[in-house]
Design an enzyme around this catalytic site. Structure first.
Site, PDB file in Angstrom:
ATOM      1  N   ASP A 258      74.057  10.365  -4.562  1.00  0.00           N
ATOM      2  CA  ASP A 258      74.228  10.188  -5.691  1.00  0.00           C
ATOM      3  C   ASP A 258      76.530   9.591  -5.897  1.00  0.00           C
ATOM      4  O   ASP A 258      76.654  11.157  -5.838  1.00  0.00           O
ATOM      5  CB  ASP A 258      73.960  11.350  -6.118  1.00  0.00           C
ATOM      6  CG  ASP A 258      73.763  11.629  -8.187  1.00  0.00           C
ATOM      7  OD1 ASP A 258      72.922   9.975  -8.596  1.00  0.00           O
ATOM      8  OD2 ASP A 258      74.511  12.065  -8.417  1.00  0.00           O
TER       9      ASP A 258
ATOM     10  N   ASP B 294      39.627 -15.127 -11.514  1.00  0.00           N
ATOM     11  CA  ASP B 294      40.465 -15.634 -11.394  1.00  0.00           C
ATOM     12  C   ASP B 294      39.626 -16.277 -11.053  1.00  0.00           C
ATOM     13  O   ASP B 294      37.883 -16.850 -11.354  1.00  0.00           O
ATOM     14  CB  ASP B 294      40.420 -15.166  -9.571  1.00  0.00           C
ATOM     15  CG  ASP B 294      41.753 -15.852  -9.210  1.00  0.00           C
ATOM     16  OD1 ASP B 294      42.601 -17.365  -9.102  1.00  0.00           O
ATOM     17  OD2 ASP B 294      42.720 -15.528  -8.345  1.00  0.00           O
TER      18      ASP B 294
ATOM     19  N   GLY C 213      36.868 -17.476 -14.302  1.00  0.00           N
ATOM     20  CA  GLY C 213      37.714 -18.472 -15.180  1.00  0.00           C
ATOM     21  C   GLY C 213      38.782 -18.916 -15.066  1.00  0.00           C
ATOM     22  O   GLY C 213      39.690 -17.782 -14.115  1.00  0.00           O
ATOM     23  N   ASP C 214      39.298 -18.676 -16.011  1.00  0.00           N
ATOM     24  CA  ASP C 214      40.752 -19.482 -15.932  1.00  0.00           C
ATOM     25  C   ASP C 214      41.557 -19.580 -17.296  1.00  0.00           C
ATOM     26  O   ASP C 214      41.494 -19.167 -18.399  1.00  0.00           O
ATOM     27  CB  ASP C 214      40.744 -21.020 -16.515  1.00  0.00           C
ATOM     28  CG  ASP C 214      42.257 -21.903 -16.384  1.00  0.00           C
ATOM     29  OD1 ASP C 214      43.680 -21.764 -16.376  1.00  0.00           O
ATOM     30  OD2 ASP C 214      41.927 -23.731 -16.182  1.00  0.00           O
TER      31      ASP C 214
END
Ligand SMILES: Cc1cn([C@H]2C[C@H](O)[C@@H](COP(=O)(O)OP(=O)(O)OP(=O)(O)O)O2)c(=O)[nH]c1=O
Length: 633
Positions: free
Chosen positions: A88, A495, A521-522
């Site tokens: 750190d 998809d 589906g698109d």
């Protein structure tokens, strides 16, 4: 000074750097340490006033970062590391601790406070040794800190804002990066330069030597307190370990690093992966040889030059299923491998030696065997196999990249030159045009999604959502991980029909969670399934702004207030040169582009998503979550 024996000892250990800082990765990579990167999720919120000194705060934060990673790896993945390193860096001025600025105004406040003054940069480092006993994690912490004084010139308002607008201050303590543009603000530096950049390498190496080769009592007087112990310290080593015919001049190496922080050592892929990085896989022996002559040997360039040979060796060994064979058989001589894969003995031997040189195989007198990493990631039947992605890289990306020169000149994807096909639609024309290419592409996406899914689903708490829809979710690897983690979540994968028709053989066997639903589906044209949470994993970088407009407008319209969008992508640093994986991926010249954190935030906000949070995992994919606000834009 011999560093080789220490690196040799660490070579057989699982070393993890608990940091997302590309600077820390590069500094450690440069000395030839082999390590994995698992950024810490520890939030830097310790109460500063409860620490007597600033360095105690930095040390404690470093410790908590490392312990968080050690615990997570132990509990979640049952992969207990041997050593976890946390660090750190803070800046202190006028008794105030400055960390990373939260916005530009904050950066302005910090930098104007530093203007014309000397300040201190402290880095706290924790080296945590881990041991798993009866399934419980035991840890032993060694810590230290380093202080460097830096003096800033008087900064004009103009210079200050010019610097802030460069974007550089945002991920750096005190709001500046001395190693880059921020160097122009600095009048002098007293102390270790690399300490300011985030990692006190010199002190770290001394600590390693102390830990791994504590000086025999009678030689203690040889060791100066402020130097790396001299070679006399190692007089009790075995011949092999102490072989330092040309000992590394360690201080020289560091001096060179300070003047040229990016020179020498292996090529690093900062922030890219939690797999051992290929360049860090270069056998320790070879890298040390390179380090012996740092200014006479352009090692980084030579590694880049040879990179294509290394990639191709990996691709061919994967294609010939060498890693599967060795996973099943254990150890084999080259002639046995050659007979099984139906290849020439001399060719096979050269390939196996190349894989051993790259750290993918072990070679002993008994023959060749897989490394752990090859068993886990390269055998095609392994749970976390990258085989599908490697074959896609060989069969699809490699031909495209052989036309990189044309790609750069024309600014277009080279599908026509590489495959004789012009693609209007990347997916329908390039990836899904033949059964073979389609299955190869799906296998590639499946292997990447499986490797990254855990990081994506655990980056944020998603338990408030009842239903999710993974748009372009392909084989459902991410969706399956989601239902594992959130058994009450109803997950739909959306998809193209040609993808959905082929998902069945990618489904996990024996999974006892609710099944994922697949809908075809698109997403540019059809209605989206209803969901509280939409997911776009590795989608946005492929498409034009116009197509993204269509997609995000649809998602935004489908979202009810309180619903959210989760995006998984590699997030670029603001200066857009890290992580290199994302930058190199852009060279494929798809229509889309990679984006930085601020660009993703702006993009989501433009489509009505607020409270955008970004989690940089430092692995393959980072995540961005935004919530749909009450009224649309
Ligand atoms: C002052 C200064 C800081 N820094 C960087 C080093 C650290 O990366 C960062 C300080 O933030 P840190 O919280 O120390 O580290 P980090 O958030 O980058 O990474 P992680 O917590 O995952 O380990 O500022 C520079 O790169 N150059 C500089 O000149």
């Amino acid at each position: 000074m011999a560093l080789k024996p220490v690196l040799g000892k660490l070579g057989s250990k699982r070393v993890v750097l608990a940091s997302a800082s590309p600077r820390r990765q590069e500094i450690l990579c440069n000395v030839g340490l082999r390590f994995e990167v698992v950024p810490s999720w520890f939030k830097e919120t310790l109460e500063k006033s409860s620490f007597a000194t600033p360095y105690k705060y930095a040390i404690e934060t470093a410790k908590q970062k490392a312990l968080e990673v050690a615990n997570r790896m132990h509990v979640k993945h049952l992969r207990t590391p041997d050593i976890v390193i946390g660090a750190d860096t803070i800046v202190t001025v006028d008794e105030h601790i400055l960390e990373k600025p939260v916005d530009k105004q904050d950066a302005y406040r910090m930098l104007s406070r530093l203007s014309g003054k000397e300040h201190s940069v402290f880095t706290g480092v924790a080296i945590v040794h881990c041991n798993s006993k009866d399934n419980r994690l035991e840890t032993e912490v060694t810590d230290f800190y380093e202080e460097t004084k830096v003096k800033f010139a008087d900064l004009s308002e103009e210079l200050l804002w010019e610097y802030i607008h460069s974007g550089e201050p945002m991920d750096k303590a005190g709001g500046y990066g001395i190693q880059a543009l921020g160097g122009m603000l600095v009048e002098y530096v007293h102390g270790d330069f690399l300490n300011v950049v985030g990692f006190p390498l010199n002190h770290f190496c001394k600590k390693l030597v102390e830990l791994y080769y504590p000086p025999p009592k009678h030689t203690l007087h040889h060791i100066k307190h402020d130097s790396i112990p001299s070679v006399e310290t190692f007089e009790n080593l075995s011949d092999e370990e102490s072989d330092s015919s040309s000992p590394i001049q360690y201080k020289d190496a560091i001096k060179m690093d300070r003047s040229k922080p990016h020179s020498s050592g292996g090529v690093c892929s900062p922030g890219s992966s939690n797999i051992i990085k290929p360049n860090c896989m270069v056998p320790v022996e070879n890298r040390n040889r390179v380090m012996e002559n740092p200014d006479k040997f352009p090692s980084k360039i030579v590694e880049l030059l040879d990179g294509f040979r290394a990639s191709k060796a990996l691709f061919v060994a994967s294609k010939l299923k060498v890693f599967n064979l060795l996973k099943n058989k254990g150890v084999l001589q080259s002639v046995d491998v050659a007979n099984t894969i139906n290849a020439s003995v001399c060719g096979t031997e050269r390939l196996l030696d190349a894989c051993a040189a790259l750290g993918l195989l072990e070679k002993t007198i008994q023959g060749y065997s897989n490394t752990d990493s090859a068993n886990t990631y390269l055998a095609s039947d392994s749970e976390d196999s990258l085989h599908g992605y490697i074959i896609h890289s060989n069969d699809h990306l490699w031909p495209l990249f052989t036309h990189l020169e044309s790609a750069v000149k024309e600014g277009t994807m080279q599908n026509y030159r590489a495959f004789g096909k012009k693609s209007e639609n990347l997916f329908q024309d390039s990836y899904y045009q033949s059964m073979e290419v389609k299955q190869r592409f799906m296998a590639a996406m499946h292997s990447i999604a499986k490797l990254t899914a855990k990081d994506v689903v655990t980056a944020f708490d998603l338990s408030q959502f009842r239903s999710a829809c993974d748009l372009g979710g392909c084989t459902g690897a991410l969706a399956n991980e989601l239902v594992q983690k959130y058994p009450n979540l109803k997950v739909t994968v959306f998809d193209l029909p040609e993808v959905i028709a082929n998902v069945s053989h990618f489904q996990p066997v024996g999974q006892h969670t609710a099944p994922v639903t697949f809908t075809s589906g698109d997403f540019f044209k059809d209605n989206l399934p209803a969901a509280d949470l939409y997911i776009l994993s590795r989608i946005l970088h492929d498409w034009t702004d116009e197509k993204i407009h269509v997609l995000l407008s649809k998602i935004s319209a489908a979202c009810k207030p309180g619903s959210a969008l989760l995006v998984a992508e590699i997030v670029l640093s603001e200066e857009k040169i890290n992580p290199p994986r994302a930058v190199l991926q852009s060279l494929s010249m798809t229509e889309g582009k990679q984006r930085s954190a601020s660009e993703y935030k702006q993009l989501l906000e433009k489509y009505g998503f607020t409270s955008v949070q970004i989690k940089i995992t430092g692995n393959f994919l980072d995540t961005i979550l935004g919530f749909r606000k009450l009224s649309a834009h």
